[in-house]
Design a protein around this motif. Structure first.
Motif, PDB file in Angstrom:
ATOM      1  N   GLU A  68     -14.445   4.704   1.360  1.00  0.00           N
ATOM      2  CA  GLU A  68     -13.679   5.391   0.041  1.00  0.00           C
ATOM      3  C   GLU A  68     -12.451   6.859   0.956  1.00  0.00           C
ATOM      4  O   GLU A  68     -13.133   8.170   1.505  1.00  0.00           O
TER       5      GLU A  68
ATOM      6  N   TRP B   6      -7.796   0.899   7.318  1.00  0.00           N
ATOM      7  CA  TRP B   6      -6.968   1.244   6.522  1.00  0.00           C
ATOM      8  C   TRP B   6      -8.158   1.212   5.647  1.00  0.00           C
ATOM      9  O   TRP B   6      -9.298   0.066   5.952  1.00  0.00           O
TER      10      TRP B   6
ATOM     11  N   ASP C 169      -9.127  10.202  -0.092  1.00  0.00           N
ATOM     12  CA  ASP C 169      -9.092  10.917  -1.665  1.00  0.00           C
ATOM     13  C   ASP C 169      -8.043  10.320  -2.274  1.00  0.00           C
ATOM     14  O   ASP C 169      -8.319   9.731  -3.551  1.00  0.00           O
ATOM     15  N   ASP C 170      -7.293   8.538  -2.232  1.00  0.00           N
ATOM     16  CA  ASP C 170      -6.690   7.867  -2.401  1.00  0.00           C
ATOM     17  C   ASP C 170      -6.554   6.607  -2.311  1.00  0.00           C
ATOM     18  O   ASP C 170      -5.972   5.704  -3.237  1.00  0.00           O
ATOM     19  N   ALA C 171      -7.757   5.987  -2.092  1.00  0.00           N
ATOM     20  CA  ALA C 171      -8.031   4.525  -2.254  1.00  0.00           C
ATOM     21  C   ALA C 171      -9.285   4.534  -1.968  1.00  0.00           C
ATOM     22  O   ALA C 171     -10.382   5.546  -1.396  1.00  0.00           O
ATOM     23  N   LEU C 172      -9.445   3.259  -2.154  1.00  0.00           N
ATOM     24  CA  LEU C 172     -10.847   2.317  -2.721  1.00  0.00           C
ATOM     25  C   LEU C 172     -11.142   1.295  -1.930  1.00  0.00           C
ATOM     26  O   LEU C 172     -10.337   0.237  -2.424  1.00  0.00           O
ATOM     27  N   LEU C 173     -12.256   0.704  -0.602  1.00  0.00           N
ATOM     28  CA  LEU C 173     -11.944  -0.292   0.581  1.00  0.00           C
ATOM     29  C   LEU C 173     -12.897  -1.189  -0.381  1.00  0.00           C
ATOM     30  O   LEU C 173     -14.447  -0.573   0.343  1.00  0.00           O
ATOM     31  N   LEU C 174     -13.059  -2.318  -0.675  1.00  0.00           N
ATOM     32  CA  LEU C 174     -14.263  -2.955  -0.441  1.00  0.00           C
ATOM     33  C   LEU C 174     -14.221  -4.149   0.313  1.00  0.00           C
ATOM     34  O   LEU C 174     -13.551  -4.845   0.172  1.00  0.00           O
TER      35      LEU C 174
ATOM     36  N   LEU D 151       0.291  -4.065   0.593  1.00  0.00           N
ATOM     37  CA  LEU D 151       0.942  -2.823   0.504  1.00  0.00           C
ATOM     38  C   LEU D 151       2.618  -2.016   0.351  1.00  0.00           C
ATOM     39  O   LEU D 151       3.183  -2.196  -0.107  1.00  0.00           O
TER      40      LEU D 151
ATOM     41  N   ASP E 205       4.678   0.335  -2.085  1.00  0.00           N
ATOM     42  CA  ASP E 205       3.785   1.150  -2.325  1.00  0.00           C
ATOM     43  C   ASP E 205       3.319   2.024  -0.462  1.00  0.00           C
ATOM     44  O   ASP E 205       2.438   2.143  -0.379  1.00  0.00           O
TER      45      ASP E 205
ATOM     46  N   VAL F 237      -4.009  -5.668   3.902  1.00  0.00           N
ATOM     47  CA  VAL F 237      -4.165  -5.219   2.802  1.00  0.00           C
ATOM     48  C   VAL F 237      -2.918  -4.388   2.772  1.00  0.00           C
ATOM     49  O   VAL F 237      -1.723  -4.151   2.412  1.00  0.00           O
TER      50      VAL F 237
ATOM     51  N   ARG G 271       3.255   4.223   0.326  1.00  0.00           N
ATOM     52  CA  ARG G 271       3.205   5.871   0.272  1.00  0.00           C
ATOM     53  C   ARG G 271       1.193   5.555   0.283  1.00  0.00           C
ATOM     54  O   ARG G 271       0.352   7.259   1.203  1.00  0.00           O
ATOM     55  N   PHE G 272       0.294   4.470   0.667  1.00  0.00           N
ATOM     56  CA  PHE G 272      -0.442   4.078   0.550  1.00  0.00           C
ATOM     57  C   PHE G 272      -0.923   3.348   2.281  1.00  0.00           C
ATOM     58  O   PHE G 272      -2.313   3.052   2.282  1.00  0.00           O
TER      59      PHE G 272
ATOM     60  N   VAL H  93     -17.308  -0.371   2.472  1.00  0.00           N
ATOM     61  CA  VAL H  93     -17.165   0.471   1.404  1.00  0.00           C
ATOM     62  C   VAL H  93     -16.119   2.233   2.013  1.00  0.00           C
ATOM     63  O   VAL H  93     -16.835   2.216   2.381  1.00  0.00           O
TER      64      VAL H  93
ATOM     65  N   ILE I 124      -5.613   3.613  -5.339  1.00  0.00           N
ATOM     66  CA  ILE I 124      -5.464   2.607  -5.021  1.00  0.00           C
ATOM     67  C   ILE I 124      -6.267   1.621  -4.586  1.00  0.00           C
ATOM     68  O   ILE I 124      -7.686   2.140  -4.028  1.00  0.00           O
TER      69      ILE I 124
ATOM     70  N   ALA J 280      -8.468  -1.744  -2.905  1.00  0.00           N
ATOM     71  CA  ALA J 280      -8.629  -3.032  -2.549  1.00  0.00           C
ATOM     72  C   ALA J 280      -9.673  -3.372  -2.669  1.00  0.00           C
ATOM     73  O   ALA J 280     -11.188  -3.154  -1.983  1.00  0.00           O
TER      74      ALA J 280
END
Lengths: 374, 374
Positions: free
Chosen positions: B342, B22, B344-349, B365, B370, B361, B372-373, B340, A329, A331
């Motif tokens: 990261e 998060w 395994d399952d998410a990338l935040l900027l 979700l 959603d 965020v 699971r995130f 920034v 995901i 964001a």
């Protein structure tokens, strides 16, 4: 004015490094080998776009034997892989990079041995064209102009004061050889912002798209006049070719040729040339910022993976080129005018404004000996 | 004034959600369980910091049986895992979240059954302390003040006009019970920027670090006066405990207790309290921006993985929390004031300026199902 028998060849220039698309582009896989806009790699898109014109000037085309690719040794194998239809002989390998004039001259010389009046279309391998039909219409007219013995180029009507492109100054519409061709007056180097605004306002300048059309005999004559050292080198290659030793001669002679672009070495010195305006949604894919311009975007200007959460963020591009299948995901909170690119081994964060400075990353990595990331 | 026999207990509040961290923090792993500054998870760092004081007021400490953790059912197992030295009975599980007053009251009630004059130190689980020795000196004085029957808090001398913290207004230094304690006048809610600048300039306000010190009997009396409904609930739990049915009573009674923080429900209503100024490099780790403030940075203010290429970029934080072992090269070009992150399952900027909006965020979700995130 056009003979129906005129043979039409394409020469796609595909030896560039494209470091501004790091980390997607690498030394052994520059941008023309990347599917930067989805679909096929840019080089293959370019070939598909021009292929119907490769044949004769009347439009009987789609002859793969009339497509030539100019590249270097490092990229030859990858070129064969993405263009399996191409005969190996049609891949021209420059032993050393010497700018575009020597490789174009060499291609023209090869062609002239078979058919001096054949038309050669020289095209970059990494541009974007939105309207392929109009592109082909325009190219067909440029080929007709070239077939009549006029060195011809395509100029793009500018829509913004771009500082990243060169410009072509045009004079009045020409009476011959084809309708809608203008007399080219001069080439203008990439301008600064103020000058670019003047050029845009003046209405007499078009973007130089780097596409050139000429008969083999015409460009060779121009080379002999304006770049005599190159002309002599090409003659030496011709003599070697007649003796069955072209490859060896190219290897020996190429490093001695003047390193110069066809623009600087020949085109800018011509007394006259034709410019065909072509409005077909052309963009040079020069930086990640131009890729963002062409990418599909949400209402806030963000181009990012499906399902991205956007909070107060606008005009960003997130490109995920990792090869693993794990969906993540994304964001975006408050960020704007950014490009984020990730590959398996690299993460790039760059402002769209400084997108051209990405090449400095590659320079840095080389300077510190970290070539595995370049 | 302090009896050497005074028993000293810590209650660490560790039930918070911490959605502003998060994607590092998740519903089942909020920020206090993360090693946000390297080293141990924040909760374990907090326990290690206070443990030497847990014993008696004279400094004979380091008694794990005097450490209590308040948390919820979802986080209990993870609490046990990161604090294996802790007896299960010392983990107080709130059946439902009701703010800090009920859980502090419950801990005080448990303590009062054994030793009404025992001192309880209430501490958040997710703060940063740079100078642990000075922290312990300050806490020791706060404990002495509390042991003398004065409800006491620690105030941090402000160094900037923070709008993210509450403030404590102080009056003159108190003659008793310990030197260097000031009379607390009132609690000030998080101010806007202009008001925060006034508070900073005035020199009479300290940051409220959310650390409270009191004897069990004193806080229970204050609860009975200011939150009588909570007082009655705690009495009912006491009665059930006497009959061996505390757990069941807590389950039944907790949802009926007033949902209120100890600050609002009790502290702000006290006629008098003591404030011990403590200058030990304290920060509330509220957002990624505060994590950036505390992180080691290069000369341009960037906190990023080793080997990062920096070109015209400053004041960024790149946090890689992926569990795979693949090292990636990071390049920052022209970007500034970004975080920034990261996993395994998410990338935040996120911009540092909008770091508090990261909680949105999580809300987003959840709203789109959603979970699971989250």
């Amino acid at each position: 004015v056009t003979s129906h028998a005129t043979a039409v060849y394409a020469l796609i220039l595909a030896g560039g490094a494209g470091t501004r698309f790091w980390p997607a582009s690498r030394a052994d896989r520059p941008k023309q080998f990347l599917p930067l806009l989805g679909g096929d790699p840019l080089l293959r898109e370019t070939v598909k776009r021009i292929l119907p014109i490769c044949g004769d000037a009347a439009g009987a085309g789609a002859r793969w034997d009339r497509v030539m690719i100019s590249t270097n040794r490092r990229l030859a194998e990858r070129t064969r892989v993405i263009l399996p239809e191409l005969a190996t002989a049609n891949i021209l390998i420059e032993p050393v990079p010497r700018g575009t004039a020597p490789c174009i001259g060499w291609a023209a010389a090869q062609l002239a041995r078979r058919d001096p009046e054949a038309v050669l279309m020289v095209l970059p391998s990494d541009h974007h064209v939105a309207d392929v039909e109009r592109f082909r219409e325009t190219v067909t007219r440029a080929v007709a102009s070239a077939a009549a013995g006029v060195i011809t180029t395509i100029g793009i009507p500018p829509t913004s004061p771009e500082t990243g492109y060169g410009y072509l100054e045009i004079d009045a519409e020409m009476a011959a050889p084809v309708p809608g061709a203008f007399a080219g007056l001069r080439f203008v180097e990439k301008p600064d912002r103020a000058r670019a605004e003047e050029l845009l306002a003046g209405g007499r300048h078009l973007w130089n798209a780097g596409m050139f059309f000429f008969r083999a005999c015409d460009i060779l004559e121009a080379i002999r006049v304006h770049l005599p050292a190159l002309g002599e080198g090409l003659d030496a290659i011709d003599r070697a070719a007649a003796a069955g030793a072209e490859e060896e001669a190219v290897e020996r002679i190429f490093p001695t040729l003047p390193a110069v672009s066809i623009d600087c070495g020949v085109m800018e010195r011509l007394a006259g040339f034709a410019v065909i305006p072509g409005d077909f949604g052309w963009r040079d894919l020069g930086t990640w910022s131009s890729a963002w311009e062409l990418a599909p975007k949400d209402a806030l200007g963000n181009s990012s993976p499906k399902g991205t959460i956007v909070i107060g963020a606008h005009d960003n591009e997130v490109v995920d080129l990792r090869t693993g299948g794990d969906r993540r995901i994304v964001a975006l909170v408050g960020v704007h005018d950014l490009v984020v690119v990730e590959t398996d081994d690299a993460l790039l964060l760059v402002t769209r404004e400084q997108a051209q400075d990405v090449r400095d990353v590659v320079a840095c990595l080389k300077a510190q000996g970290d070539e595995r990331f370049t």
